[in-house]
Design an enzyme around this catalytic site. Structure first.
Site, PDB file in Angstrom:
ATOM      1  N   ARG A   1       0.833  -1.207   0.000  1.00  0.00           N
ATOM      2  CA  ARG A   1       0.000   0.000   0.000  1.00  0.00           C
ATOM      3  C   ARG A   1       0.875   1.269   0.000  1.00  0.00           C
ATOM      4  NH1 ARG A   1      -0.614   4.690   2.738  1.00  0.00           N
ATOM      5  NH2 ARG A   1      -0.295   3.571   4.697  1.00  0.00           N
ATOM      6  N   ASP A   2       1.544   1.534   1.119  1.00  0.00           N
ATOM      7  CA  ASP A   2       2.336   2.765   1.228  1.00  0.00           C
ATOM      8  C   ASP A   2       3.464   2.764   0.193  1.00  0.00           C
ATOM      9  OD1 ASP A   2       3.243   5.192   2.280  1.00  0.00           O
ATOM     10  OD2 ASP A   2       3.184   4.513   4.347  1.00  0.00           O
TER      11      ASP A   2
ATOM     12  N   HIS B   1       4.519   4.070  13.017  1.00  0.00           N
ATOM     13  CA  HIS B   1       4.706   4.060  11.556  1.00  0.00           C
ATOM     14  C   HIS B   1       5.703   5.158  11.205  1.00  0.00           C
ATOM     15  CE1 HIS B   1       2.798   3.905   7.344  1.00  0.00           C
ATOM     16  NE2 HIS B   1       3.372   5.090   7.306  1.00  0.00           N
TER      17      HIS B   1
ATOM     18  N   CYS C   1       4.015   9.462   0.906  1.00  0.00           N
ATOM     19  CA  CYS C   1       2.672  10.000   0.761  1.00  0.00           C
ATOM     20  C   CYS C   1       2.683  10.986  -0.399  1.00  0.00           C
ATOM     21  CB  CYS C   1       2.264  10.708   2.049  1.00  0.00           C
ATOM     22  SG  CYS C   1       0.738  11.622   1.906  1.00  0.00           S
TER      23      CYS C   1
END
Ligand code: COA
Ligand code: ZN
Length: 341
Positions: A33-34, A227, A260
């Site tokens: 995902r990230d 995280h 991000c």
């Protein structure tokens, strides 16, 4: 020495204070995902499924399989439904998916997520940039998401982005983190776990200790995940600081991929194989097969089309030995001949 300062205990000065002594640390993989969300090349669905399966086989405790977000916002994960439906379920592994709103929850529950990882930011500017909503709007949507998850018997974790600082607003007061995490744990959401996210690598070890201890004291019954991104080279130091403060769950990404898309200067997560390697040497029990993890990491450049930040993929493990240099026998013979002369 200042006579008013306490004498250091034996443990604080010895290896014992650092030793894992078999303590269990839960490694939670966020690479699919990230890691993949910012990749320019679209990784084919079958390759994503194979990646998740390899991470399961390597023994990661939890795998964040994908994100059920708007495909316009994150085209790289537009195949979230097919990926989650296509993976092999290893008993004991928790398969989670990032969800920002009720539409995402509907999709993730239908595709069989074990857990929904709800996301919002600690700061208004980052929340608006990343999710196009105010924090209160996000929270209201996440409360609906939580109700849907509870009704479906699916676990709820909430990730608070920018808990350690915001790339646009700067320092985030600990009271702001308290206020949001209290609401996540409270009746409106009823989260089983909370993740404090260092979205853009602003956390530093003493801050990590302070914030993790604070959370632990306020919410002793809630799972805490930390995280970290390695943006400023403090990733492993922050993990060790988190462990010292009582945290036992860490997000990390294979190869150190990640970032991000709405945080300027963001780079990869802490690298799964680097953390597993270091914690293993220190005597922690991560339950992860490091050789399998490194093998999977070395396949990543073939998937994403570029090198990864992983130091372990490049250098190998500490005791992966190398032959001596060419001409070594002659070097030794010449050195020994000096003694004979
Ligand atoms: N899954 C699929 N599609 C979704 C969706 C979801 N979870 N949420 C919204 N959409 C669709 C809507 O149906 C709508 O489609 P349409 O244009 O075909 O009608 C479109 O996306 C816009 O919907 P809207 O509710 O107006 O969303 P928005 O444009 O205000 O964006 C988010 C809000 C939260 C959906 C979007 O910003 C997002 O997905 N962000 C995620 C960013 C991210 O993953 N960042 C990294 C991880 S922290
Ligand atoms: Zn992240």
């Amino acid at each position: 020495m200042n006579p008013s300062s306490p004498a250091p205990t034996a443990a604080a000065g010895s290896a014992d204070a650092w030793s894992g002594a078999g303590r269990r640390i839960f490694m939670q993989e966020v690479g699919p995902r990230d890691g993949l969300q910012v990749e320019k090349a679209f990784v084919p669905t079958a390759d994503k499924i194979a990646l998740v399966d390899a991470l399961s086989d390597a023994g990661m405790a939890k795998v964040e399989v994908t994100a059920f977000v708007s495909p316009q916002a994150v085209p790289a994960l537009a195949d979230a439904d097919d990926v989650l439906r296509g993976i092999r379920r290893r008993p004991g592994t928790v398969y989670t998916a990032l969800v920002p709103n009720p539409r995402g929850a509907e999709r993730a529950i239908a595709a069989g997520a074990d857990e929904l990882n709800l996301v919002m930011s600690a700061t208004e500017t980052h929340n608006l940039s990343n999710l196009r909503m105010t924090r209160e709007q996000s929270f209201a949507g996440l409360a609906q998401v939580a109700a849907m998850a509870h009704a479906a018997g699916v676990a709820v974790n909430v990730s608070l982005s920018c808990s350690f600082g915001c790339p646009m607003e700067g320092d985030v007061p600990a009271e702001t983190v308290d206020a949001w995490t209290d609401r996540f744990v409270g009746p409106e959401i009823g989260a089983r776990g909370v993740t404090l996210c260092d979205t853009t690598g602003m956390a530093y070890p003493t801050q990590v200790v302070a914030l993790a201890r604070r959370f632990r004291a306020r919410h002793p019954g809630t799972e805490l995940t930390l995280h970290f991104h390695n943006t400023r080279g403090m990733g492993l130091a922050n993990v060790l600081a988190g462990i010292a403060a009582g945290a036992d769950r860490f997000d990390a990404s294979l190869g150190g991929l990640g970032g991000c898309p709405y945080a300027p200067g963001a780079t990869g997560n802490v690298c799964s194989e680097e953390i597993v390697h270091a914690l293993g040497l220190m005597g922690y029990d991560t339950g992860v097969d490091l050789a399998a993890l490194v093998a999977a990491s070395r396949r990543l450049p073939g998937l994403v089309g570029h090198d990864t930040p992983s130091q372990i993929a490049k250098a190998g493990q500490r005791l992966d030995l190398h032959p001596p240099p060419a001409g070594f026998d002659a070097i030794r013979a010449r050195a020994l001949a000096r003694d004979a002369a």
